[in-house]
Design a protein around this motif. Sequence first.
Motif, short mmCIF file in Angstrom:
data_model
loop_
_atom_site.label_atom_id
_atom_site.label_comp_id
_atom_site.label_asym_id
_atom_site.label_seq_id
_atom_site.Cartn_x
_atom_site.Cartn_y
_atom_site.Cartn_z
N PHE A 92 51.73 56.01 70.47
CA PHE A 92 50.70 54.99 70.56
C PHE A 92 51.19 53.74 71.28
CE2 PHE A 92 48.39 51.33 68.75
CZ PHE A 92 47.14 51.65 69.22
N THR A 93 52.36 53.23 70.86
CA THR A 93 52.85 52.00 71.49
C THR A 93 53.22 52.25 72.96
OG1 THR A 93 55.02 52.50 70.56
CG2 THR A 93 53.70 50.87 69.40
N GLY A 94 53.78 53.42 73.22
CA GLY A 94 54.13 53.75 74.61
C GLY A 94 52.90 53.81 75.48
N LEU A 95 51.84 54.37 74.94
CA LEU A 95 50.59 54.54 75.68
C LEU A 95 49.96 53.17 75.99
CD1 LEU A 95 48.85 56.78 76.77
CD2 LEU A 95 47.78 57.02 74.53
N VAL A 96 49.93 52.30 74.99
CA VAL A 96 49.34 50.97 75.20
C VAL A 96 50.14 50.20 76.25
CG1 VAL A 96 48.79 48.75 74.13
CG2 VAL A 96 48.42 50.87 72.84
N ALA A 97 51.48 50.26 76.15
CA ALA A 97 52.33 49.55 77.11
C ALA A 97 52.10 50.07 78.52
CB ALA A 97 53.79 49.70 76.70
N GLU A 98 52.00 51.39 78.66
CA GLU A 98 51.84 51.99 79.98
C GLU A 98 50.47 51.66 80.56
OE1 GLU A 98 54.76 53.97 80.80
OE2 GLU A 98 53.96 53.49 82.77
N LEU A 99 49.43 51.69 79.71
CA LEU A 99 48.09 51.33 80.17
C LEU A 99 48.08 49.89 80.68
CD1 LEU A 99 45.91 52.85 77.27
CD2 LEU A 99 45.66 53.41 79.71
N ASP A 100 48.79 49.02 79.99
CA ASP A 100 48.87 47.62 80.37
C ASP A 100 49.53 47.47 81.74
OD1 ASP A 100 48.57 44.91 80.09
OD2 ASP A 100 50.37 44.65 78.87
N LEU A 101 50.67 48.14 81.87
CA LEU A 101 51.46 48.09 83.11
C LEU A 101 50.66 48.62 84.29
CD1 LEU A 101 54.50 47.28 83.03
CD2 LEU A 101 55.04 49.70 83.23
N LEU A 102 50.06 49.80 84.12
CA LEU A 102 49.38 50.45 85.24
C LEU A 102 48.08 49.75 85.61
CD1 LEU A 102 49.94 54.26 84.51
CD2 LEU A 102 51.25 52.72 85.95
N ALA A 140 44.26 53.75 72.01
CA ALA A 140 45.16 52.92 72.82
C ALA A 140 44.37 52.04 73.79
CB ALA A 140 46.14 53.81 73.60
N VAL A 141 43.30 52.58 74.37
CA VAL A 141 42.48 51.77 75.28
C VAL A 141 41.82 50.64 74.50
CG1 VAL A 141 40.43 51.77 76.77
CG2 VAL A 141 42.12 53.61 76.97
N ALA A 142 41.32 50.93 73.29
CA ALA A 142 40.71 49.91 72.45
C ALA A 142 41.71 48.79 72.15
CB ALA A 142 40.20 50.53 71.15
N GLU A 143 42.94 49.17 71.85
CA GLU A 143 44.00 48.18 71.59
C GLU A 143 44.25 47.32 72.84
OE1 GLU A 143 45.81 47.74 68.78
OE2 GLU A 143 47.48 46.50 69.52
N LEU A 144 44.33 47.98 73.99
CA LEU A 144 44.59 47.28 75.26
C LEU A 144 43.55 46.21 75.52
CD1 LEU A 144 46.16 47.26 78.11
CD2 LEU A 144 44.27 48.69 78.89
N ILE A 145 42.26 46.59 75.34
CA ILE A 145 41.20 45.65 75.70
C ILE A 145 40.71 44.86 74.49
CG2 ILE A 145 40.51 47.09 77.67
CD1 ILE A 145 38.13 48.06 76.10
N ALA A 146 41.46 44.98 73.38
CA ALA A 146 41.18 44.20 72.17
C ALA A 146 39.73 44.35 71.70
CB ALA A 146 41.54 42.72 72.40
N GLN A 151 40.45 43.64 83.33
CA GLN A 151 41.10 42.74 84.29
C GLN A 151 41.04 43.27 85.72
OE1 GLN A 151 44.97 42.07 82.56
NE2 GLN A 151 44.15 40.72 80.97
N GLY A 152 39.84 43.67 86.13
CA GLY A 152 39.64 44.11 87.51
C GLY A 152 40.00 45.55 87.78
N CYS A 153 40.47 46.25 86.75
CA CYS A 153 40.81 47.67 86.94
C CYS A 153 39.80 48.54 86.20
CB CYS A 153 42.22 47.94 86.41
SG CYS A 153 42.71 49.68 86.51
N LEU A 154 39.30 49.56 86.89
CA LEU A 154 38.42 50.54 86.24
C LEU A 154 39.29 51.63 85.63
CD1 LEU A 154 35.58 51.82 85.73
CD2 LEU A 154 35.84 52.94 87.97
N ILE A 155 39.25 51.77 84.32
CA ILE A 155 40.04 52.79 83.64
C ILE A 155 39.11 53.93 83.25
CG2 ILE A 155 41.54 53.29 81.67
CD1 ILE A 155 42.24 50.32 81.54
N ILE A 156 39.37 55.13 83.76
CA ILE A 156 38.52 56.30 83.47
C ILE A 156 39.35 57.30 82.67
CG2 ILE A 156 37.09 58.13 84.46
CD1 ILE A 156 36.97 56.51 87.05
N CYS A 157 38.87 57.63 81.47
CA CYS A 157 39.63 58.55 80.60
C CYS A 157 39.00 59.93 80.64
CB CYS A 157 39.66 58.01 79.19
SG CYS A 157 40.44 56.37 79.12
#
Lengths: 425, 425
Positions: B50-60, B84-90, B146-152
């Motif tokens: 989970f933490t790895g995924l959130v960090a990577e989503l943030d970075l990418l 993880a996406v929910a965590e990223l975008i709060a 933040q300007g990035c379209l994330i498609i899961c």
Amino acid sequence: MNTSPQLQLLLTGNELMSGHTVDSNSAMIADWLNRRGIEVTRKVTIGDSFTGLVAELDLLSSACDVLIVNGGLGPTVDDLTAQAVAELIAEPLTEHPQALQHLEQWCEQRRVVLNAANRKQTQLPTSATIVPNPSGSAVGFSVEHQGCLIICTPGVPSELRLMMEDSVLETVAERFPGTDCLSTLRLQSFGLGESSLQQLLNSECPDWPKEVELGFRAGLPLLEVKLSTRQPHHSELQQQCYLRLQQLMGEFIIGPDDSTLATAVVEALAARGCQISCAESCTGGAIAAAITGVAGASAVFEAGFVTYSNSVKQQLVGVSDESLAADGAVSEAVAREMAEGAMARSGAQYAIAVTGIAGPGGGSDNKPVGTVWIAWGAAQTLRAHRFQLTGSRAHFQLMVTAISLDLMRRELLGIEGEPRYFSRY
Amino acid sequence: MNTSPQLQLLLTGNELMSGHTVDSNSAMIADWLNRRGIEVTRKVTIGDSFTGLVAELDLLSSACDVLIVNGGLGPTVDDLTAQAVAELIAEPLTEHPQALQHLEQWCEQRRVVLNAANRKQTQLPTSATIVPNPSGSAVGFSVEHQGCLIICTPGVPSELRLMMEDSVLETVAERFPGTDCLSTLRLQSFGLGESSLQQLLNSECPDWPKEVELGFRAGLPLLEVKLSTRQPHHSELQQQCYLRLQQLMGEFIIGPDDSTLATAVVEALAARGCQISCAESCTGGAIAAAITGVAGASAVFEAGFVTYSNSVKQQLVGVSDESLAADGAVSEAVAREMAEGAMARSGAQYAIAVTGIAGPGGGSDNKPVGTVWIAWGAAQTLRAHRFQLTGSRAHFQLMVTAISLDLMRRELLGIEGEPRYFSRY
């Protein structure tokens, strides 16, 4: 936080980004490292761009302890790894004497002239340590950069494999002390699906110990089962689980480690001092090729017949006019006659014969594409069965080859009863 | 610097890190995007943390304009993407009505009860836009961050494929205006090494236009060459380069796209209305299997002989006592007699015959492991040549099969002169 050393992979190559190549190298690297108890935590793939490569090397080497780079060591202009590593560590590229010596030998063995394009492969960063390449022209190399060991390996799978075996695994393992106690036992099986096996385990072994990690890899045509432990004092428990699994899977087990259906058949024949012959229509030689692919096959294999047309079926293995006229080429009678003919004309005690419709053309209502008759056994025990397979021509040929070899394995090992896949295909 | 929009991929799943699964999804995604002229600039693969995924989503997501995430949408505990996406975008995870409706329909169609594990798949970040999944239970979704379209997207290849076709490709293309024009031409070649080809290009085409990107893929046994352009108005230039390359590579070209040595031989035989037969010792049926692996091979192939032992060489294809006694089984005389016998007994106009020592055992001082005699041609044109190969049994068999087919291709196409590899092997 994880405080054990971190290993990451960097894969380079436009062909990996464009979708023209499916990356199998990283799975191979990860599988090998895993067997040594070393985990790959992250892998990054990028195209052949010099600035992109340098930036990525910088990013990754600062985030891990060992970075394995794969690809970009070749002689062409899009091979940029050495140049990018040199830029990263701020060293010039110089001709490495050991790399040159390797290349000279490589060219001499192949009687080719060392050209400028090849010579590019000897240009390495000054501080590089050579990683020998037992089969290819380009050596690998490693450098140290800010506490990270960067190992650069070739993209050609066969070269990578030899290099990993030869030295890279050992070099990496030295950086991961105390992880060399992963012990894995592997079994190859055929005829039992992953979910059926999981179900069987759930019901028969509800108390499976968590110290013995169970893994499956569904290949085509075999299903590999792995039992891993991470502590030396669990090896007895692992052995018990291994025996339990062998009992459970019984007749579906092809053998340990890298056993294949063909090695199992060759071994069983050798143990009996017997020989086999094949008469193949729709597999076109693939069964014979599988058997003769096993080292030492000459002790058990003398002759194979690829009988594609009706006239050749008659001429080479003595299939009768009557059977061809009455039942057609894809029939029990013809499969049996092919097997009998193969035994009679080769002197082998056992035979496999297959006749079917690989497709995409050639099907009919009664015998659609995917229909195949397989005959197998000795003169006195010859049996035949009809199967109906699905999928492409290549898949059909692969599965018919696998099923034929498995039926012969079962015959040779005296396994009674019908295999479960009789009801599936 | 590249100022066009950047697209990156994030692949998740422990099975992708352990080497148990070879990732084919990313090649599929890249291939589809490439045909629309959209380049994947980077892909990152990580395990299910989970933490790895959130960090990577943030970075990418901070490094690109479109991020396609693949995997982790399923019902099990290790499927963490939505969380993880929910965590990223709060944002909290909430039950998405459209996702629930889809799941209810999906269950109803399959007459299964909607269980808690499945229901987890309807929990998405509040601002998520649904990406319909025409075949699976889990919908895909996209969010803006933040300007990035994330498609899961789902990890199951068949579901991913339908979802890409159905909507993802269009959604992505909208973010890449004017890029729908990447064009790639591919050529397969044999007998010319990557470095020789590069050298040839350097000396013959020093003015190669940078608008036509050149790429190589060294497979076994073929070398693929690709020419790509990114602008429609460069297509004429691309055609010129393609013709230039065809002239340069000449006899080494096997064909366009996915041509193989076997398809080239089958096509050349079909064009002449002729048939071929094989007599194989050390390749054990692999040449026949390669030919019959081509759909439509039955028009050009009737019979093959796998003649492993001396007695079978005599019996099946009429090799003489004299040749066997005087020269041994691995000899020019025996190779020629095998080819002649294969033609005589099958009625085919052409034959390939091989006799050699695949190893690991069976070598001698005069005829070490890797020695092979190949005979090829028609009755009037039959030639034979001795080769000395290196490497494993499998590599030997692969290379002997490839060289044999190439020699037959050259014969059928009327290519004069010896191939360059006569001096290499």
